[in-house]
Scaffold this motif. Structure first.
Motif, PDB file in Angstrom:
ATOM      1  N   SER A 130     -13.653  77.361  30.586  1.00 37.02           N
ATOM      2  CA  SER A 130     -12.357  77.252  31.255  1.00 37.02           C
ATOM      3  C   SER A 130     -12.424  76.203  32.365  1.00 37.02           C
ATOM      4  CB  SER A 130     -11.936  78.602  31.841  1.00 37.02           C
ATOM      5  OG  SER A 130     -12.887  79.046  32.803  1.00 37.02           O
ATOM      6  N   TRP A 131     -11.313  75.508  32.550  1.00 34.34           N
ATOM      7  CA  TRP A 131     -11.267  74.437  33.548  1.00 34.34           C
ATOM      8  C   TRP A 131     -11.020  74.962  34.960  1.00 34.34           C
ATOM      9  CZ3 TRP A 131     -12.919  69.614  32.984  1.00 34.34           C
ATOM     10  CH2 TRP A 131     -13.091  69.129  31.693  1.00 34.34           C
TER      11      TRP A 131
ATOM     12  N   ASP B 265      -7.556  64.254  26.148  1.00 33.66           N
ATOM     13  CA  ASP B 265      -7.630  65.454  26.979  1.00 33.66           C
ATOM     14  C   ASP B 265      -6.332  66.253  26.905  1.00 33.66           C
ATOM     15  OD1 ASP B 265     -10.275  64.947  28.230  1.00 33.66           O
ATOM     16  OD2 ASP B 265      -9.259  63.193  29.018  1.00 33.66           O
TER      17      ASP B 265
ATOM     18  N   TYR C 220     -18.287  68.102  28.723  1.00 32.11           N
ATOM     19  CA  TYR C 220     -18.269  69.272  29.601  1.00 32.11           C
ATOM     20  C   TYR C 220     -19.366  69.263  30.663  1.00 32.11           C
ATOM     21  CZ  TYR C 220     -14.450  71.435  27.140  1.00 32.11           C
ATOM     22  OH  TYR C 220     -13.198  71.696  26.634  1.00 32.11           O
TER      23      TYR C 220
ATOM     24  N   HIS D 129     -13.191  76.597  36.510  1.00 31.22           N
ATOM     25  CA  HIS D 129     -14.557  76.675  37.051  1.00 31.22           C
ATOM     26  C   HIS D 129     -15.092  78.103  37.135  1.00 31.22           C
ATOM     27  CE1 HIS D 129     -15.475  72.474  38.347  1.00 31.22           C
ATOM     28  NE2 HIS D 129     -14.165  72.370  38.242  1.00 31.22           N
TER      29      HIS D 129
ATOM     30  N   GLU E 136      -6.378  76.361  31.831  1.00 32.14           N
ATOM     31  CA  GLU E 136      -6.462  75.047  31.205  1.00 32.14           C
ATOM     32  C   GLU E 136      -6.112  73.915  32.173  1.00 32.14           C
ATOM     33  OE1 GLU E 136      -7.180  74.229  27.664  1.00 32.14           O
ATOM     34  OE2 GLU E 136      -8.165  76.089  28.188  1.00 32.14           O
TER      35      GLU E 136
ATOM     36  N   LEU F  98     -18.435  70.587  34.140  1.00 33.60           N
ATOM     37  CA  LEU F  98     -18.268  72.015  34.406  1.00 33.60           C
ATOM     38  C   LEU F  98     -19.637  72.696  34.422  1.00 33.60           C
ATOM     39  CD1 LEU F  98     -15.178  72.880  32.154  1.00 33.60           C
ATOM     40  CD2 LEU F  98     -15.221  72.364  34.603  1.00 33.60           C
TER      41      LEU F  98
ATOM     42  N   LEU G 258      -6.784  72.015  35.789  1.00 39.39           N
ATOM     43  CA  LEU G 258      -7.641  71.791  36.947  1.00 39.39           C
ATOM     44  C   LEU G 258      -6.782  71.829  38.211  1.00 39.39           C
ATOM     45  CD1 LEU G 258     -10.663  71.067  37.489  1.00 39.39           C
ATOM     46  CD2 LEU G 258      -9.947  68.669  37.580  1.00 39.39           C
TER      47      LEU G 258
END
Length: 223
Positions: A157-158, A74, A195, A160, A29, A198, A31
């Protein structure tokens, strides 16, 4: 307490904010530090920290889409108890969102937020801050007017890696308390835009969006 915007990873408060994120949320979660370099400079992404005695004790990130007339939270993180951090962030964010609406000549229909479902979480760490426990956070969000969309929610998912994250509900706080549903097309537009950053999206997310495209409206249910 100060409400300070952070727009660079070189900012003196960014490191403290990122460290706080890592103590509250699971790795998928958050970055990575260096990947914040470009997005945090985006003028449409608003990252603010709560600073008390020179230290970051909380933070929030949000954005407002005037063309959709919706906002998105966010994250909101509290790193210290008994300082009123949560209330401080809420009040300051509301002031800023009102400014953004006035600046764009629009009126918001409401605000999205991804909300952890405590029943779906196993071994969730929350940085030893009771206020950040998923049960507490969910009740607070319910108290201020959030409801959950009637769909089985999943998001990329953040990190990547394109994994499907399924432990959250998609919530919405309507500006009109009597709103019982929202247009599915609005949800689709929002999710595609949110999104877009991503590139790797799991098939579960694509299937969820396709399912929304076949619906007219999405009910708002109690949290």
């Amino acid at each position: 307490m100060q409400y300070i915007r952070v727009q660079s990873i070189e900012n003196e408060y960014f490191k403290g904010m990122h460290r706080l994120l890592g103590t509250i949320f699971p790795p998928e979660e958050v970055l990575a530090f260096e990947l914040w370099k470009d997005p945090i400079q985006d003028p449409d992404i608003h990252v603010y920290v709560a600073v008390h005695n020179g230290e970051v004790v909380g933070a929030t990130e949000y954005r407002y889409y005037p063309e959709l007339r919706v906002a998105m939270t966010d994250f909101t993180i509290i790193g210290a108890m008994e300082l009123g951090v949560g209330r401080f962030l809420y009040v300051e964010r509301e002031k800023d969102l009102l400014r953004l609406q006035q600046q764009s000549g629009s009126a918001s229909m409401g605000m999205f937020a991804e909300i952890y479902n405590p029943q779906s979480i196993t071994g969730f760490a929350f940085g030893d801050v009771p206020a950040m426990h998923p049960v507490v956070r969910r009740e607070v969000l319910s108290h201020i007017g959030y409801r959950k969309l009637d769909l089985r929610y999943v998001h990329p998912s953040w990190d990547h890696e394109g994994k499907a994250v399924t432990e959250l509900d998609l919530g919405f706080r309507p500006a009109d308390e009597d709103t019982e549903s929202i247009h599915a097309a609005l949800v689709v537009k929002f999710l595609r835009q949110y999104y877009a950053a991503l590139p790797n999206k799991p098939k579960e997310w694509t299937e969820m969006v396709s399912g929304l495209e076949s619906r007219d409206r999405v009910e708002l249910l109690p949290l």
